[in-house]
Scaffold this active site. Structure first.
Site, PDB file in Angstrom:
ATOM      1  N   HIS A   6       0.850  -1.188   0.000  1.00 57.15           N
ATOM      2  CA  HIS A   6       0.000   0.000   0.000  1.00 57.15           C
ATOM      3  C   HIS A   6       0.890   1.244   0.000  1.00 57.15           C
ATOM      4  O   HIS A   6       2.107   1.164  -0.052  1.00 57.15           O
ATOM      5  CB  HIS A   6      -0.996  -0.034   1.160  1.00 57.15           C
ATOM      6  CG  HIS A   6      -0.366  -0.113   2.518  1.00 57.15           C
ATOM      7  ND1 HIS A   6       0.395   0.914   3.040  1.00 57.15           N
ATOM      8  CD2 HIS A   6      -0.379  -1.088   3.454  1.00 57.15           C
ATOM      9  CE1 HIS A   6       0.817   0.559   4.236  1.00 57.15           C
ATOM     10  NE2 HIS A   6       0.366  -0.653   4.511  1.00 57.15           N
TER      11      HIS A   6
ATOM     12  N   HIS B  44       4.182   1.712   2.167  1.00 58.11           N
ATOM     13  CA  HIS B  44       5.428   1.114   1.672  1.00 58.11           C
ATOM     14  C   HIS B  44       6.031   1.986   0.584  1.00 58.11           C
ATOM     15  O   HIS B  44       7.241   2.159   0.496  1.00 58.11           O
ATOM     16  CB  HIS B  44       5.170  -0.279   1.099  1.00 58.11           C
ATOM     17  CG  HIS B  44       4.438  -1.208   2.025  1.00 58.11           C
ATOM     18  ND1 HIS B  44       3.146  -1.604   1.800  1.00 58.11           N
ATOM     19  CD2 HIS B  44       4.812  -1.793   3.187  1.00 58.11           C
ATOM     20  CE1 HIS B  44       2.760  -2.410   2.768  1.00 58.11           C
ATOM     21  NE2 HIS B  44       3.746  -2.542   3.633  1.00 58.11           N
TER      22      HIS B  44
ATOM     23  N   CYS C  92       0.771 -11.550  19.747  1.00 61.06           N
ATOM     24  CA  CYS C  92      -0.177 -11.074  18.723  1.00 61.06           C
ATOM     25  C   CYS C  92       0.220 -11.712  17.396  1.00 61.06           C
ATOM     26  O   CYS C  92       1.309 -11.469  16.889  1.00 61.06           O
ATOM     27  CB  CYS C  92      -0.156  -9.554  18.611  1.00 61.06           C
ATOM     28  SG  CYS C  92      -1.206  -8.970  17.261  1.00 61.06           S
TER      29      CYS C  92
ATOM     30  N   CYS D 286       0.913  -9.281  14.455  1.00 60.64           N
ATOM     31  CA  CYS D 286       2.177  -8.569  14.675  1.00 60.64           C
ATOM     32  C   CYS D 286       3.383  -9.497  14.566  1.00 60.64           C
ATOM     33  O   CYS D 286       4.495  -9.047  14.388  1.00 60.64           O
ATOM     34  CB  CYS D 286       2.254  -7.961  16.069  1.00 60.64           C
ATOM     35  SG  CYS D 286       1.333  -6.465  16.325  1.00 60.64           S
TER      36      CYS D 286
ATOM     37  N   CYS E 196      -4.298  -5.694  21.155  1.00 69.49           N
ATOM     38  CA  CYS E 196      -3.174  -5.135  20.423  1.00 69.49           C
ATOM     39  C   CYS E 196      -3.626  -3.808  19.809  1.00 69.49           C
ATOM     40  O   CYS E 196      -4.617  -3.780  19.088  1.00 69.49           O
ATOM     41  CB  CYS E 196      -2.725  -6.092  19.318  1.00 69.49           C
ATOM     42  SG  CYS E 196      -1.672  -5.287  18.100  1.00 69.49           S
TER      43      CYS E 196
ATOM     44  N   HIS F 263      -3.906  -3.907  15.947  1.00 71.42           N
ATOM     45  CA  HIS F 263      -4.811  -4.834  15.273  1.00 71.42           C
ATOM     46  C   HIS F 263      -6.176  -4.979  15.928  1.00 71.42           C
ATOM     47  O   HIS F 263      -7.054  -5.625  15.362  1.00 71.42           O
ATOM     48  CB  HIS F 263      -4.152  -6.211  15.151  1.00 71.42           C
ATOM     49  CG  HIS F 263      -2.921  -6.181  14.315  1.00 71.42           C
ATOM     50  ND1 HIS F 263      -1.652  -6.147  14.838  1.00 71.42           N
ATOM     51  CD2 HIS F 263      -2.771  -6.120  12.976  1.00 71.42           C
ATOM     52  CE1 HIS F 263      -0.770  -6.090  13.859  1.00 71.42           C
ATOM     53  NE2 HIS F 263      -1.408  -6.065  12.727  1.00 71.42           N
TER      54      HIS F 263
ATOM     55  N   LYS G 277      -7.266   6.190   9.856  1.00 77.73           N
ATOM     56  CA  LYS G 277      -6.243   5.176   9.737  1.00 77.73           C
ATOM     57  C   LYS G 277      -6.600   4.265   8.556  1.00 77.73           C
ATOM     58  O   LYS G 277      -7.754   3.904   8.388  1.00 77.73           O
ATOM     59  CB  LYS G 277      -6.183   4.365  11.041  1.00 77.73           C
ATOM     60  CG  LYS G 277      -4.957   3.501  11.142  1.00 77.73           C
ATOM     61  CD  LYS G 277      -4.884   2.797  12.478  1.00 77.73           C
ATOM     62  CE  LYS G 277      -3.822   1.709  12.373  1.00 77.73           C
ATOM     63  NZ  LYS G 277      -3.556   1.009  13.594  1.00 77.73           N
TER      64      LYS G 277
ATOM     65  N   LYS H 133      -8.347  -2.202   5.922  1.00 70.35           N
ATOM     66  CA  LYS H 133      -9.144  -2.972   4.966  1.00 70.35           C
ATOM     67  C   LYS H 133     -10.625  -2.915   5.317  1.00 70.35           C
ATOM     68  O   LYS H 133     -11.468  -2.893   4.435  1.00 70.35           O
ATOM     69  CB  LYS H 133      -8.673  -4.425   4.963  1.00 70.35           C
ATOM     70  CG  LYS H 133      -7.543  -4.661   3.985  1.00 70.35           C
ATOM     71  CD  LYS H 133      -7.336  -6.147   3.785  1.00 70.35           C
ATOM     72  CE  LYS H 133      -6.501  -6.412   2.534  1.00 70.35           C
ATOM     73  NZ  LYS H 133      -6.137  -7.821   2.401  1.00 70.35           N
TER      74      LYS H 133
HETATM   75 ZN   LIG Z   1      -0.840  -6.748  16.641  1.00 73.19          ZN
END
Ligand SMILES: [Zn+2]
Length: 508
Positions: free
Chosen positions: A19, A22, A127, A130, A144, A147, A301, A304
């Site tokens: 995305h 990067h 996680c 992660c 987390c 996430h 943020k 998806k």
């Molecule tokens: Zn995480």
């Protein structure tokens, strides 16, 4: 001074296509690389893909594929994106490459032989997205924070790296600027965060897992695999031949890295764990790590679930490659957090590229055509004090690149063009055309010089536009040579200013 420069991006996780985040890091690295190539003979720009771990397994399973087959496809999409964005990396490392696996085995074995790895029990909250254990202080409402998922309790007998042993040495190398091995963390605010955390204490870390098949087995205990983060960090030396004796010269030539570029969420790995691993084997530390900020898209943020994940390809369709590179890196200061807004992109595109730079190139070259048939000769006593003013604008270019301030570097290009537009307005060539052709020729010559230097800077930021501008003003000088000598203005070397192509058509 070593005549080499080594810059890296993180290797991106191959569980999904890339995305815009990067792209942000990688375009910044490409701009720095292109500029460094002007003055340094050996520049190595490394990017790649991180392909081990449970998340990859899950993603592959979802598509009914073997992990490696899945990764092959993702890697193709990575390379495709980089090609579209004119990213000229030197090498693309995959953590599934044999050379990488051999490096990891060699390195971990050496740590073990050194006594820096030991076996112990580990219990923690893990996680899965992660790929890491989270400390209780990192959790928000037991979830987390990245996430929004509940980490799972894991207890197992693992191998540990004696990270704590290197804490004092690390603090010394980060804080003591006069140390030969000074290790810089930028921006300063991030350095302070890392130091603050280090001063609170440092625990050893688990570097192996028992039930994760899609990873590299520990060389001294094949029943366990190497934690993906430890595996991934080693890419920075596997790509330049650390494990390969015949290629040792590459490693000698390029290590230590000059800059590791990364986003702030992975700073701890790069500023503490990675340097400690290097210290354990008495290898020199990278000169600096630079962590850029996070950004939101239209204030939210990227996710998806919200459906607002932005891909570079979306922007390229609207603005073209060059403008996408430009807009991304000028959206907010490099190193800070910011927001990306498509409305603002359009505004900035029109203001900086269409109306400022594009307009300047077109009005000056058109006047050169109109009044002198494209043949503008060098004025007497050139460079005059008027045009040497721009040396002050150009002066910090190299410093900005060395400090990884890509945004400030691009600002120079904008300032130069603004200066040029003002210079034209002030001198009103259309008036001079009626009274003083000699004065007119001088003004246009100087304006063409400004265009030349816009192209020189653009060669790093917007390479396709740089080539177009160079052609328009019929420059014969090597653009890199011109970039190398920014302290002194080079005259025009062409004989005929051509009709310009429209560089940045206005977007309505
Ligand atoms: Zn995480």
């Amino acid at each position: 001074m070593k005549d080499s420069y080594y810059i890296t991006t993180p290797i991106y996780y191959a569980n999904d296509v890339l995305h815009i985040g990067h792209t942000y890091t990688t375009v910044a690295a490409d701009i720095i690389t292109r500029w460094k190539k002007n003055s340094v003979n050996n520049v190595f720009f490394l990017t790649g893909s991180d392909e081990h771990g449970s998340k990859i397994c899950e993603a592959a399973k979802e598509k009914n594929k073997e992990p490696l087959a899945y990764c092959n496809e993702i890697v193709d999409s990575f390379k495709n994106t980089w090609q579209q964005l004119n990213i000229e990396y030197t090498s693309f490392i995959r953590t599934t490459d044999t050379v990488h696996i051999l490096t990891v085995e060699k390195f971990i074995q050496a740590l073990y032989d050194n006594g820096d790895i030991y076996k112990s029990n580990y219990e923690g909250l893990y996680c899965v997205p992660c790929e890491k254990f989270l400390s209780p202080t990192e959790l928000v409402n037991d979830l987390c924070p990245d996430h929004n998922t509940k980490p799972v309790k894991q207890c197992e007998e693992n191998y540990f790296f004696r990270l704590s042993k290197y804490r004092d040495q690390l603090i010394e190398l980060i804080t003591n600027k006069n140390h030969l091995q000074h290790f810089d963390i930028l921006p300063e605010q991030r350095r302070n965060e890392v130091l603050g955390k280090l001063k609170l204490g440092l625990d050893d870390i688990s570097i192996s897992r028992t039930n994760l098949p899609w990873a590299i087995p520990l060389p001294f205990d094949k029943s366990q695999t190497i934690y993906v983060w430890i595996d991934a960090l080693l890419n920075y030396i596997s790509a330049i031949g650390y494990a390969d004796d015949s290629e040792k010269t590459q490693f000698k030539k390029f290590w230590p890295a000059d800059v590791h570029l990364l986003a702030k969420d992975i700073l701890w790995f790069h500023s503490v764990i990675w340097p400690a691993m290097l210290l354990a084997l008495k290898l020199p530390l990278p000169a600096k790590v630079f962590s850029h900020g996070f950004f939101t898209v239209e204030g939210q943020k990227m996710s998806k679930t919200i459906g607002n994940v932005l891909h570079a390809e979306d922007l390229v369709k609207i603005y073209g490659v060059d403008a996408t590179r430009f807009l991304l890196l000028t959206a907010f200061p490099f190193g800070s957090d910011g927001d990306i807004s498509l409305a603002l992109f359009k505004e900035k595109y029109n203001a900086h590229l269409a109306n400022n730079i594009g307009n300047f190139v077109s009005r000056v070259t058109n006047m050169a055509q109109k009044y002198f048939n494209g043949k503008v000769t060098i004025p007497e006593n050139w460079p005059d004090p008027e045009i040497t003013e721009i040396l002050k604008i150009l002066e910090p270019a190299d410093t900005h690149i060395s400090n990884v301030r890509v945004d400030s570097f691009i600002e120079i290009m904008i300032s130069l063009s603004s200066w040029g537009n003002l210079y034209i307005d002030k001198n009103a060539p259309w008036q001079l055309a009626k009274t003083d052709m000699k004065a007119l020729e001088k003004v246009l010559y100087n304006a063409l010089i400004i265009i030349k230097y816009i192209a020189v800077l653009s060669s790093a930021v917007m390479p396709e536009s740089a080539v177009k501008i160079w052609k328009t003003i019929d420059e014969k000088q090597d653009i890199q040579e011109c970039a190398r000598n920014l302290a002194k203005l080079s005259p025009l070397t062409g004989s005929n200013v051509n009709k310009p192509e429209i560089l940045f058509p206005k977007i309505l």
